[in-house]
Structure formats: C-alpha cells, structure tokens
Design a protein around this motif. Structure first.
Motif, PDB file in Angstrom:
ATOM      1  N   MET A   1      41.685  43.667  34.032  1.00 48.84           N
ATOM      2  CA  MET A   1      42.020  43.879  35.407  1.00 48.84           C
ATOM      3  C   MET A   1      41.991  43.248  36.725  1.00 48.84           C
ATOM      4  N   ASN A   2      43.089  42.781  37.452  1.00 49.75           N
ATOM      5  CA  ASN A   2      42.769  41.907  38.079  1.00 49.75           C
ATOM      6  C   ASN A   2      42.132  42.159  39.562  1.00 49.75           C
ATOM      7  N   LEU A   3      42.318  41.106  40.364  1.00 51.94           N
ATOM      8  CA  LEU A   3      41.835  41.711  42.115  1.00 51.94           C
ATOM      9  C   LEU A   3      43.051  42.561  42.770  1.00 51.94           C
ATOM     10  N   PHE A   4      44.067  42.807  42.057  1.00 53.57           N
ATOM     11  CA  PHE A   4      45.553  43.513  43.415  1.00 53.57           C
ATOM     12  C   PHE A   4      44.903  44.806  42.425  1.00 53.57           C
ATOM     13  N   ASP A   5      44.157  44.630  41.240  1.00 52.17           N
ATOM     14  CA  ASP A   5      44.092  46.511  40.967  1.00 52.17           C
ATOM     15  C   ASP A   5      43.314  46.815  41.431  1.00 52.17           C
ATOM     16  N   LEU A   6      42.128  46.664  42.460  1.00 52.70           N
ATOM     17  CA  LEU A   6      41.718  46.858  43.345  1.00 52.70           C
ATOM     18  C   LEU A   6      42.189  47.533  44.146  1.00 52.70           C
ATOM     19  N   PHE A  38      36.508  32.702  40.507  1.00 51.75           N
ATOM     20  CA  PHE A  38      34.601  32.635  40.883  1.00 51.75           C
ATOM     21  C   PHE A  38      34.604  34.206  41.726  1.00 51.75           C
ATOM     22  N   ILE A  39      35.206  34.354  42.727  1.00 50.64           N
ATOM     23  CA  ILE A  39      34.766  35.612  43.655  1.00 50.64           C
ATOM     24  C   ILE A  39      35.562  36.035  43.677  1.00 50.64           C
ATOM     25  N   ALA A  40      37.003  36.214  43.247  1.00 52.02           N
ATOM     26  CA  ALA A  40      37.801  36.990  42.652  1.00 52.02           C
ATOM     27  C   ALA A  40      36.579  38.080  41.619  1.00 52.02           C
ATOM     28  N   GLN A  41      36.192  37.483  40.298  1.00 48.88           N
ATOM     29  CA  GLN A  41      35.555  38.295  39.382  1.00 48.88           C
ATOM     30  C   GLN A  41      34.263  38.767  39.513  1.00 48.88           C
ATOM     31  N   ALA A  42      33.455  38.145  40.870  1.00 52.30           N
ATOM     32  CA  ALA A  42      32.684  38.923  40.976  1.00 52.30           C
ATOM     33  C   ALA A  42      33.278  39.824  41.630  1.00 52.30           C
ATOM     34  N   PHE A  43      33.314  40.077  42.465  1.00 51.90           N
ATOM     35  CA  PHE A  43      34.176  41.892  43.069  1.00 51.90           C
ATOM     36  C   PHE A  43      35.106  42.358  41.770  1.00 51.90           C
ATOM     37  N   LEU A  44      35.226  42.591  40.595  1.00 50.97           N
ATOM     38  CA  LEU A  44      35.577  43.011  39.948  1.00 50.97           C
ATOM     39  C   LEU A  44      34.614  43.584  39.143  1.00 50.97           C
ATOM     40  N   GLU A  45      33.677  42.548  38.601  1.00 48.67           N
ATOM     41  CA  GLU A  45      31.991  42.544  37.788  1.00 48.67           C
ATOM     42  C   GLU A  45      31.546  43.908  39.104  1.00 48.67           C
ATOM     43  N   MET A  46      31.228  43.535  40.612  1.00 50.65           N
ATOM     44  CA  MET A  46      30.801  44.699  40.998  1.00 50.65           C
ATOM     45  C   MET A  46      32.021  46.203  41.163  1.00 50.65           C
ATOM     46  N   TYR A  47      32.945  46.174  41.141  1.00 51.08           N
ATOM     47  CA  TYR A  47      33.044  47.180  40.997  1.00 51.08           C
ATOM     48  C   TYR A  47      33.284  48.156  39.772  1.00 51.08           C
TER      49      TYR A  47
END
Length: 51
Positions: A1-6, A38-47
């Motif tokens: 999953m990447n940021l564009f999947d959110l 790093f920010i993208a990964q943090a948002f992925l983990e939170m999601y």
C-alpha cells in the motif's frame, strides 16, 4: 500500500503536514524527499491501525 491508495482526504492532510514542516524549516531541503517518505509511511501506519 502507498499514499496514493489512501482516501483523498488523508492524502491532503499528509501533504499539508509535509508543507507545514518544510515551511517551518525544521528540516533542510536536502532531506525533503526522505522526510516526505517518512511522513507518508507514518500516515499509512495510522490509517492501517484505524481501519
């Protein structure tokens, strides 16, 4: 999953977060891509944890 999947709203918040960090000059520009990742990964983990 990447940021564009959110969902788009989550992507917007992530982009705004990065923009604010860069505007506050908390990180030098040489490391901006690293910080963005790093920010993208943090948002992925939170999601993932909220889903």
């Amino acid at each position: 999953m990447n940021l564009f999947d959110l969902p788009e709203g989550v992507q917007v918040v992530a982009a705004e977060t990065l923009s604010q960090i860069i505007a506050m000059n908390l990180y030098d520009r040489d490391n901006s891509l690293e910080r963005a990742d790093f920010i993208a990964q943090a948002f992925l983990e939170m999601y993932k944890h909220d889903s």
